[in-house]
Design a protein around this motif. Structure first.
Motif, PDB file in Angstrom:
ATOM      1  N   GLU A 110       0.864  -1.178   0.000  1.00 13.45           N
ATOM      2  CA  GLU A 110       0.000   0.000   0.000  1.00 13.45           C
ATOM      3  C   GLU A 110       0.904   1.233   0.000  1.00 13.45           C
ATOM      4  N   VAL A 111       0.681   2.118  -0.962  1.00 19.54           N
ATOM      5  CA  VAL A 111       1.384   3.401  -1.021  1.00 19.54           C
ATOM      6  C   VAL A 111       0.325   4.474  -0.853  1.00 19.54           C
ATOM      7  N   LYS A 112       0.484   5.320   0.168  1.00 18.70           N
ATOM      8  CA  LYS A 112      -0.588   6.261   0.494  1.00 18.70           C
ATOM      9  C   LYS A 112      -0.020   7.600   0.940  1.00 18.70           C
ATOM     10  N   VAL A 113      -0.504   8.665   0.297  1.00 19.13           N
ATOM     11  CA  VAL A 113      -0.191  10.019   0.734  1.00 19.13           C
ATOM     12  C   VAL A 113      -1.157  10.355   1.871  1.00 19.13           C
ATOM     13  N   VAL A 114      -0.609  10.593   3.062  1.00 14.97           N
ATOM     14  CA  VAL A 114      -1.469  10.875   4.220  1.00 14.97           C
ATOM     15  C   VAL A 114      -1.537  12.366   4.534  1.00 14.97           C
ATOM     16  N   SER A 115      -0.653  13.137   3.921  1.00 18.80           N
ATOM     17  CA  SER A 115      -0.698  14.594   4.040  1.00 18.80           C
ATOM     18  C   SER A 115       0.152  15.157   2.903  1.00 18.80           C
ATOM     19  N   PRO A 116       0.068  16.454   2.635  1.00 14.11           N
ATOM     20  CA  PRO A 116       0.886  17.036   1.559  1.00 14.11           C
ATOM     21  C   PRO A 116       2.383  16.908   1.786  1.00 14.11           C
ATOM     22  N   ALA A 117       2.785  16.530   3.014  1.00 16.87           N
ATOM     23  CA  ALA A 117       4.203  16.416   3.327  1.00 16.87           C
ATOM     24  C   ALA A 117       4.573  15.050   3.881  1.00 16.87           C
TER      25      ALA A 117
END
Length: 210
Positions: A110-117
């Protein structure tokens, strides 16, 4: 005269026998070719090659993925889920899946952006993942080594976990490895990789962003 007739019949019988033998051989070849064709067209369901198709390409290389995120953070760019979110097979530089799960098929990530940073990567299933080898591969892709590690302290993590935090220009890469027993009691690795703009000093192993 009688000898000639007898020889003629023997020659005729031999020719008929030879033609019959050729016909049988030709028929056998047709049957054999047809069977081989059917066998070739049937997928080898018991082999890994049957599972791995053209989608498992180096474009899903975990090293390239992490490097892309690191470059974005270095350039002060905001991470976007549309660019990075992914569920599926991640590969090494040769296009091979990083591990196989307990069913013998390529294990998913799983590759997930959890915030813009901040971006998180973790393996979704237990399997034969080799965490130390994977960490070395990612470090090589990023051209970092132990000199970039700013923390090897696992005091704030649960038992059986360890963490390395690498510093790079523009952010940090956290590499966490913990063990979990499978249904047979065998310890397997669960790896979590976090690329972030800020130092995860309060990381406790139960990050709500995950």
């Amino acid at each position: 005269m009688e000898t000639m007739i007898s020889a003629t019949f023997r020659l005729s019988d031999r020719k008929s026998y030879g033609m019959g033998l050729c016909f049988l051989l030709f028929t056998f070849m047709l049957i054999s070719c047809h069977a081989n064709k059917e066998k070739a067209e049937e997928p080898a369901k018991d082999s890994i090659a049957y599972v791995i198709d053209d989608s498992y390409h180096a474009d899903n290389d975990i090293g390239m993925t992490v490097r892309s995120v690191i470059d974005a953070l270095h350039q002060e760019e905001e991470l976007n889920g549309e660019d990075y979110d992914f569920t599926g097979i991640l590969t090494d530089g040769a296009g091979h899946p990083l591990y196989t799960d307990l069913t013998g098929t390529p294990g998913e990530w799983e590759v997930k952006v959890v915030s813009p940073a901040k971006l998180v990567i973790y393996n979704k299933a237990l399997g034969d993942l080799l965490p130390q080898a994977l960490e070395m591969y990612i470090a090589q892709c990023l051209m970092i080594d132990n000199n970039n590690i700013i923390s090897e302290n696992n005091s704030f993590l649960e038992d059986g976990e360890n963490i390395h935090i690498y510093e790079f220009e523009g952010g940090f890469l956290t590499y966490k490895n913990r063990t979990q027993e499978d249904s047979k009691g065998v310890e397997r690795s669960v790896v979590t990789i976090i690329a972030s703009k800020t130092l995860p000093v309060s990381y406790t192993g139960n990050d709500p962003d995950q």
